[in-house]
Design a protein around this motif. Structure first.
Motif, mmCIF file in Angstrom:
data_model
loop_
_atom_site.group_PDB
_atom_site.id
_atom_site.type_symbol
_atom_site.label_atom_id
_atom_site.label_comp_id
_atom_site.label_asym_id
_atom_site.label_seq_id
_atom_site.Cartn_x
_atom_site.Cartn_y
_atom_site.Cartn_z
ATOM 1 N N ARG A 45 0.828 -1.218 0.000
ATOM 2 C CA ARG A 45 0.000 0.000 0.000
ATOM 3 C C ARG A 45 0.856 1.259 0.000
ATOM 4 N NH1 ARG A 45 -5.035 0.197 3.897
ATOM 5 N NH2 ARG A 45 -5.647 -1.385 2.410
ATOM 6 N N GLU A 48 2.404 1.875 -3.289
ATOM 7 C CA GLU A 48 1.376 2.471 -4.153
ATOM 8 C C GLU A 48 1.216 3.963 -3.854
ATOM 9 O OE1 GLU A 48 -3.330 1.809 -5.309
ATOM 10 O OE2 GLU A 48 -2.493 0.757 -3.582
ATOM 11 N N TYR A 67 4.780 1.321 -8.853
ATOM 12 C CA TYR A 67 3.589 0.475 -9.013
ATOM 13 C C TYR A 67 3.984 -0.971 -9.311
ATOM 14 C CZ TYR A 67 0.473 4.564 -9.037
ATOM 15 O OH TYR A 67 -0.232 5.691 -8.712
ATOM 16 N N ASP A 81 -5.352 -6.324 -3.258
ATOM 17 C CA ASP A 81 -4.983 -5.037 -3.834
ATOM 18 C C ASP A 81 -4.387 -5.157 -5.228
ATOM 19 O OD1 ASP A 81 -5.713 -3.737 -1.434
ATOM 20 O OD2 ASP A 81 -3.742 -4.137 -0.584
ATOM 21 N N ARG A 84 -6.216 -3.488 -8.357
ATOM 22 C CA ARG A 84 -6.190 -2.021 -8.346
ATOM 23 C C ARG A 84 -4.810 -1.516 -8.761
ATOM 24 N NH1 ARG A 84 -6.784 -1.142 -3.219
ATOM 25 N NH2 ARG A 84 -4.577 -0.754 -2.890
ATOM 26 N N GLN A 87 -4.052 -1.996 -12.440
ATOM 27 C CA GLN A 87 -4.693 -0.967 -13.264
ATOM 28 C C GLN A 87 -3.924 0.348 -13.191
ATOM 29 O OE1 GLN A 87 -7.360 -1.353 -15.459
ATOM 30 N NE2 GLN A 87 -6.515 0.603 -16.090
ATOM 31 N N ARG A 88 -3.458 0.717 -12.005
ATOM 32 C CA ARG A 88 -2.661 1.945 -11.880
ATOM 33 C C ARG A 88 -1.400 1.856 -12.734
ATOM 34 N NH1 ARG A 88 -4.236 5.535 -7.981
ATOM 35 N NH2 ARG A 88 -5.424 4.718 -6.228
#
Length: 99
Positions: A45, A48, A67, A81, A84, A87-88
């Motif tokens: 996290r 990210e 990322y 996670d 997500r 995709q980032r």
């Protein structure tokens, strides 16, 4: 670990306010703590969050690197996670190729 979480969220708040240098300092501090205690969820996290901070500074290569590292951590730990972050990363790659 609660203090490290608070530090991470504070770093995110500084980034949202545009204070990227301070945000990075706090996020790196939190990242080191999460690595030390073996929290893959928060390790991913915070990587990210560092990526989002780099995005705010248009540091495209750094964004992709952060990322990708976050994705490696969460995929290895089989955390929810991953989708997500994947995709980032795809968005960051597309943005850097576009401009």
């Amino acid at each position: 670990m609660e203090a490290a979480r608070a530090t991470a969220w504070l770093g995110g708040a500084w980034a949202a306010a545009g204070w990227h240098r301070r945000a990075e300092e706090l996020l790196i501090e939190a990242l080191e703590e999460f690595r030390a205690v073996g929290s893959d969820e928060w390790h991913g996290r915070v990587l990210e969050m560092l990526g989002q901070t780099a995005e705010g500074q248009d540091q495209h290569e750094k964004v992709r690197e952060l990322y990708a590292r976050a994705l490696e951590v969460v995929e290895a730990a089989d955390l929810r996670d991953a989708a997500r972050i994947r995709q980032r990363l795809a968005d960051a790659v597309a943005a850097s190729e576009a401009g």
